[in-house]
Design an enzyme around this catalytic site. Structure first.
Site, PDB file in Angstrom:
ATOM      1  CG  ASP A 126     -26.881 -20.035 -45.040  1.00 23.70           C
ATOM      2  OD1 ASP A 126     -27.144 -19.412 -43.983  1.00 23.70           O
ATOM      3  OD2 ASP A 126     -27.726 -20.274 -45.918  1.00 23.70           O
ATOM      4  CG  ASP A 162     -20.653 -12.040 -43.913  1.00 17.95           C
ATOM      5  OD1 ASP A 162     -20.524 -13.273 -44.085  1.00 17.95           O
ATOM      6  OD2 ASP A 162     -21.706 -11.434 -44.163  1.00 17.95           O
TER       7      ASP A 162
END
Length: 224
Positions: A126, A162
């Site tokens: 995260d 990502d």
């Protein structure tokens, strides 16, 4: 996932020989029995130890273990109901060089001894974009200090994400602190010469990102 299913997985994890779930006080208040003994006691060999921090479902740890039988892999996550799948697959397929540790990442230096770990993988963490969440970013200064404590002097850290934000934040921090960046790429699947161990294995979510042409970034570095 329903609460009944979670409970079932938690119960099953307790029976798995490749899952270790020390209580917080066991790590902090006393010397954890496996600290410094993972290779000898769990894997019964002296092969290099590789951690995947925030391992999620555990599929990356399992596939790396399958691909590199001369290394020992440990997936670390606080969410045991998630890595249940990886642990179960490893037992079913008799992959003996992978294990799972249920704990918080900020306690990692209580679970492993100095110089015990050869390599760390951080896969799709995260990014914690909001400023007040910076203390939870897995490549912040405090986390890097913890990793440095357990890594061997030439130990390597890999970040695969990502998130362009996480990629840029980490690169800036590494360069600013004088750490050694060995390789960095903003789109690792569209670059010739990308490390084979980075592109050969994909998490479930990673394959989804790639289907939507979302760039996957990667950094390999050493902590000075």
């Amino acid at each position: 996932m329903g609460s009944k299913n979670k409970l079932k997985r938690f119960k099953e994890n307790e029976t798995f020989s490749n899952v270790f779930q020390p209580k917080r006080h066991e790590l902090i208040e006393s010397e954890f029995a496996l600290k410094g003994q993972w290779a000898k006691s769990v894997f019964k060999n002296d092969h290099p130890i590789v951690l995947e921090l925030g391992c999620g479902r555990g599929e990356y740890s399992v596939e790396m273990a399958r691909k590199y039988p001369k290394k020992n892999f440990i997936g670390v996550d606080i969410k045991g109901a998630r890595f249940w799948r990886g642990a179960k697959t490893a037992l079913e397929d008799e992959i003996r060089n992978v294990a799972f540790l249920r704990t918080q990442i900020e306690l990692i230096d209580f679970a492993f001894a100095p110089n015990e770990v050869d390599e760390i993988w951080i896969t799709f963490p995260d990014p914690q974009i909001k400023y007040k969440r910076t203390k939870h970013r897995m490549t912040n200064i405090e986390f890097l200090k913890r990793y440095r404590q357990i890594l061997k002097p030439d130990g390597i850290v890999n970040l695969k994400t990502d998130s362009e934000f996480m990629h840029g934040y980490t690169l800036g921090l590494l360069h600013g602190a004088g750490h050694e960046v060995l390789y960095a790429n903003h789109n690792v699947y569209h670059q010739e010469g990308s490390p084979e161990d980075v592109t050969a294995i994909q998490t479930y979510y990673e394959s989804q990102y790639l289907e939507h042409n979302k760039p996957i970034t990667y950094i390999r570095f050493k902590i000075k």
